[in-house]
Design an enzyme around this catalytic site. Sequence first.
Site, short mmCIF file in Angstrom:
data_model
loop_
_atom_site.label_atom_id
_atom_site.label_comp_id
_atom_site.label_asym_id
_atom_site.label_seq_id
_atom_site.Cartn_x
_atom_site.Cartn_y
_atom_site.Cartn_z
N HIS A 76 0.85 -1.20 0.00
CA HIS A 76 0.00 0.00 0.00
C HIS A 76 0.88 1.24 0.00
O HIS A 76 1.80 1.34 0.79
CB HIS A 76 -0.90 0.03 1.24
CG HIS A 76 -2.01 -0.96 1.21
ND1 HIS A 76 -3.00 -1.01 2.15
CD2 HIS A 76 -2.30 -1.93 0.31
CE1 HIS A 76 -3.84 -1.99 1.86
NE2 HIS A 76 -3.43 -2.56 0.75
N TYR A 204 -8.71 5.08 8.35
CA TYR A 204 -8.79 5.44 9.76
C TYR A 204 -9.86 6.52 9.88
O TYR A 204 -9.70 7.61 9.30
CB TYR A 204 -7.45 6.02 10.25
CG TYR A 204 -6.35 5.00 10.43
CD1 TYR A 204 -5.60 4.54 9.33
CD2 TYR A 204 -6.02 4.50 11.69
CE1 TYR A 204 -4.57 3.62 9.51
CE2 TYR A 204 -4.99 3.59 11.87
CZ TYR A 204 -4.27 3.15 10.78
OH TYR A 204 -3.25 2.24 10.95
N PRO A 296 -2.54 0.16 19.23
CA PRO A 296 -2.38 -0.34 17.85
C PRO A 296 -2.61 0.70 16.75
O PRO A 296 -2.41 0.40 15.58
CB PRO A 296 -3.44 -1.45 17.76
CG PRO A 296 -4.45 -1.11 18.80
CD PRO A 296 -3.72 -0.41 19.90
N LYS A 300 2.45 -0.23 15.02
CA LYS A 300 3.89 -0.31 15.30
C LYS A 300 4.33 -1.57 16.07
O LYS A 300 5.53 -1.86 16.11
CB LYS A 300 4.33 0.93 16.11
CG LYS A 300 4.37 2.19 15.31
CD LYS A 300 5.59 2.24 14.39
CE LYS A 300 5.40 3.14 13.20
NZ LYS A 300 5.21 2.46 11.93
N TYR A 388 4.79 6.34 9.85
CA TYR A 388 3.96 5.16 9.57
C TYR A 388 4.73 4.13 8.74
O TYR A 388 4.68 2.93 9.03
CB TYR A 388 2.67 5.60 8.84
CG TYR A 388 1.57 4.57 8.91
CD1 TYR A 388 0.51 4.73 9.80
CD2 TYR A 388 1.58 3.43 8.12
CE1 TYR A 388 -0.50 3.78 9.89
CE2 TYR A 388 0.58 2.48 8.20
CZ TYR A 388 -0.46 2.66 9.08
OH TYR A 388 -1.45 1.71 9.17
C1 PHB Z 1 -4.68 -4.60 11.21
O1 PHB Z 1 -4.76 -4.83 9.98
O2 PHB Z 1 -4.92 -5.48 12.05
C2 PHB Z 1 -4.27 -3.26 11.67
C3 PHB Z 1 -3.96 -2.28 10.75
C4 PHB Z 1 -3.59 -1.02 11.17
C5 PHB Z 1 -3.55 -0.74 12.53
C6 PHB Z 1 -3.84 -1.72 13.46
C7 PHB Z 1 -4.21 -2.99 13.03
O3 PHB Z 1 -3.22 0.51 12.94
#
Ligand code: PHB
Length: 394
Positions: A76, A204, A296, A300, A388
């Site tokens: 991505h 997000y 989460p 990270k 990120y």
């Molecule tokens: C996930 O795909 O489980 C995932 C992706 C991004 C995050 C946390 C978990 O910030």
Amino acid sequence: MSGAIRTQVGIVGAGPAGLMLAHLLHLEGIATVVIEARSREHVETRVRAGVLEQGTAELLVETGVGERMQRQGMVHRGIELRFNGQGHRIDFHDLTGRSITVYGQPEVVKDLIQARLSYGGEIIFEVENVAARDFDSAQPRIVFQAGGEPCEIACDFIAGCDGFHGICRPSIPEGALTIYERLYPFAWLGILAEAPPASEELIYANHERGFALMSMRTPAISRLYLQCQPDEDLANWPDRRIWDEMQMRFQTSGSFCLTEGPILQKGVTGMRSFVAEPMQCGRLFLAGDAAHIVPPTGAKGMNLAIADVRVLARAFRAFYGAGSEDELHRYSATCLRRVWRAQHFSWWMTSMLHRAEGGDGFDYRRQIAELENVTTSRAAATNLAENYTGLPFD
Ligand code: PHB
Ligand code: APR
């Protein structure tokens, strides 16, 4: 399996940290034995995180365990931040030239186990009553039971890669560690669903009903999260309610709609920030979740675990190769710089995106101002993108 085993580095825990450390040390010709409390099936199937920083993905490839990730992982080049009913793309590639790979932690674990077993490396699963001993001396030991029989690993060093609830950190004498911790007044309700992701990239969402995240595991499986209460009872969340809540939180002023499908797994994950300093006591070295936890939101956790063991493997190489202990002495300080950078980033992402309960509107307006800044200022967006996709390794 019973009796006495002798190795150079005894590794407790077969998560990403323990397995990657074993792999890196194997490449250096350093002998290890890995012990794991759970079964192979359990560690290969438990639902965990899924975003690899570019440097983590490159390390898997460079060390010969990235072949399946290159075929099945999804690269991505950006993410979407969604607020006020509108999506805003953060274009990692344009801002930093870097990208991330979406590939589940259990897949990384499977690939590392497969690699280790293919060269005859040892992993002892389903061990019990594990204890780390004598790490204040030059002859540390790990004692445990395997198949009900008492066993002991005599080693030069112990690597505590046994996660947040492991035994290694608590075996360090009280007073030798300083703990820094924040608990958050919310959690994530996560689902795995047999439904194609509604967008190619992660979304997000900051919504007045609470945060939501759309991620994925494959082009046919979505991974979605909703902000909820830390003590949320899953019994109150039948599938229909979950989908309705998700649809509301991802709603845009356009025609966006999540693809729905059977829910394969549900769970609630609490959120905390945690650091134990230093990440070493004598000849016991902590790595990954055993030493630190991040919320989460910044994706990270697994990346930090891999970054730690990269530093640790290099330090063991210097010890066994050139007889130098300098890098081992610097291990904790080297790792903690990255850990605290990730702590700040994860805390910042969390506080920008989650709904603070009982607020008077100040926090919400402050969040929207921050999101507008991050999505309109190239400098601010670049900062998010750099963190990120992962800062350079030390
Ligand atoms: C996930 O795909 O489980 C995932 C992706 C991004 C995050 C946390 C978990 O910030
Ligand atoms: N003896 C042996 N193994 C143990 C013990 C013990 N006493 N206690 C725990 N373990 C095992 C756990 O069963 C687990 O398989 O240690 C392993 C630790 O793995 P993880 O929890 O995955 O931690 P780590 O390898 O540091 O990876 C960090 O995991 O929790 C996620 O989000 C986190 O992605 C991050 C990653």
